[in-house]
Design a protein around this motif. Structure first.
Motif, short mmCIF file in Angstrom:
data_model
loop_
_atom_site.label_atom_id
_atom_site.label_comp_id
_atom_site.label_asym_id
_atom_site.label_seq_id
_atom_site.Cartn_x
_atom_site.Cartn_y
_atom_site.Cartn_z
N LEU A 55 0.85 -1.18 0.00
CA LEU A 55 0.00 0.00 0.00
C LEU A 55 0.89 1.23 0.00
O LEU A 55 1.78 1.37 0.84
N THR A 56 0.66 2.13 -0.96
CA THR A 56 1.52 3.30 -1.07
C THR A 56 0.70 4.57 -1.21
O THR A 56 -0.48 4.53 -1.55
N SER A 57 1.35 5.67 -0.97
CA SER A 57 0.72 6.96 -1.21
C SER A 57 1.82 7.97 -1.46
O SER A 57 2.78 8.05 -0.71
N ASP A 59 1.07 11.32 -2.36
CA ASP A 59 0.56 12.69 -2.31
C ASP A 59 0.17 13.07 -0.90
O ASP A 59 -0.78 13.79 -0.68
N GLY A 60 0.91 12.56 0.05
CA GLY A 60 0.62 12.92 1.43
C GLY A 60 -0.60 12.21 1.97
O GLY A 60 -1.21 12.66 2.92
N GLY A 61 -0.95 11.10 1.40
CA GLY A 61 -2.04 10.29 1.95
C GLY A 61 -3.40 10.61 1.38
O GLY A 61 -4.40 10.05 1.81
N GLN A 62 -3.44 11.48 0.40
CA GLN A 62 -4.75 11.83 -0.16
C GLN A 62 -5.27 10.77 -1.11
O GLN A 62 -6.46 10.60 -1.26
N ARG A 64 -4.62 6.62 -2.04
CA ARG A 64 -3.91 5.39 -1.73
C ARG A 64 -3.86 4.52 -2.97
O ARG A 64 -4.86 4.35 -3.65
N VAL A 78 7.15 9.90 -9.47
CA VAL A 78 5.77 10.29 -9.24
C VAL A 78 5.45 11.56 -9.99
O VAL A 78 6.23 12.52 -9.95
N CYS A 79 4.33 11.58 -10.66
CA CYS A 79 3.90 12.80 -11.35
C CYS A 79 3.05 13.64 -10.43
O CYS A 79 2.01 13.19 -9.94
N GLY A 84 0.13 9.81 -11.15
CA GLY A 84 0.62 8.52 -11.62
C GLY A 84 2.03 8.24 -11.12
O GLY A 84 2.79 9.15 -10.83
N ALA A 85 2.37 6.98 -10.99
CA ALA A 85 3.70 6.61 -10.51
C ALA A 85 4.27 5.49 -11.35
O ALA A 85 3.55 4.61 -11.81
N LEU B 55 2.03 18.32 3.63
CA LEU B 55 1.24 17.17 4.01
C LEU B 55 2.00 15.91 3.62
O LEU B 55 2.42 15.75 2.48
N GLY B 61 -0.62 6.11 3.25
CA GLY B 61 -1.81 6.94 3.25
C GLY B 61 -2.78 6.66 4.38
O GLY B 61 -3.84 7.26 4.43
#
Lengths: 124, 124
Positions: A55-57, A59-62, A64, A78-79, A84-85, B55, B61
């Motif tokens: 599980l990844t994020s 964008d600061g967890g916004q 998942r 990461v874009c 997208g990653a 953030l 996430g």
DNA sequence: ATATTTGCAAAGTGTTTGCACGTAA
DNA sequence: TTACGTGCAAACACTTTGCAAATAT
């Protein structure tokens, strides 16, 4: 091993794709229309617990996302526009921390996040 | 600039602390009991939009934290047990990606996440 | 046959919003 | 005074759970 589990696994099969739970649900539902969100979430959680998927994020967890490539250590591109990653199979190791920099932590993994704009967003 | 905004800013003041929104609310409420969660969230979002605060999330996430040290580039040491994070003021630069590794991305920032066990969790 | 998995709908998080009131400049 | 910030409560999106029916082994 049930049909719905197979459908979830298949939705994650693209090796360097990083899908959201909702995207997994859509892809699985395309094959198996009666599948429910609960099953998708259950299965994803099982896969994460088994260490098959990460599980990844970025964008600061916004948002998942699930990274099916959990077994091979890798970094990420990461874009910042589209979220997208992509995986980076990075030959060089991450520079090690000095004892002082470690601040008492016992470090056992590390990865780099490269942020930027992907090709598609750049031309758009 | 209002009293509640000041209370939120103060809750974030420890430079290498990474607090959750709920912790910010608790700290702010300790000083200003009538503050509401909505104000805390609004203010945090404003600070993020201003670039004062970043953030972050280090557990895929599941927990969002605010990093007050947004202006100084730095890496992170993350404890996989308690979720706590510390800043790493890292002298060495991140190794650059080759053109092929960049996969068409235009990279403009990067940071390293070191995962491990913090001193307190190790002895516990 | 038995234990496990499914689907549904309801409950739970954490975060955001609409609106009337209060407050800063 | 006038626009902006606040608090409350309701709305919200996403994820998890309880339970009865369905399915795997």
């Amino acid at each position: 091993m049930t049909a719905q589990r197979r459908a979830v696994a298949e939705a994650l099969s693209a090796p360097d794709l990083h899908v959201t739970a909702e995207e997994v649900f859509e892809r699985a539902a395309a094959v198996l229309p009666e599948i429910s969100r609960a099953t998708v979430y259950n299965t994803l959680n099982d896969l994460v617990a088994l260490g098959e998927v990460r599980l990844t994020s970025f964008d600061g967890g916004q948002t998942r996302r699930y990274d099916p490539n959990a077994r091979v250590p890798h970094h990420h591109l990461v874009c910042t526009k589209c979220g997208g990653a992509k995986d980076v199979l990075f030959g060089h190791a991450v520079p090690p921390l000095s004892k002082k920099e470690r601040q008492g932590y016992e470090v056992d993994a590390s990865h780099i996040v490269f942020e930027g704009i992907c090709e598609r967003c750049k031309s758009a």
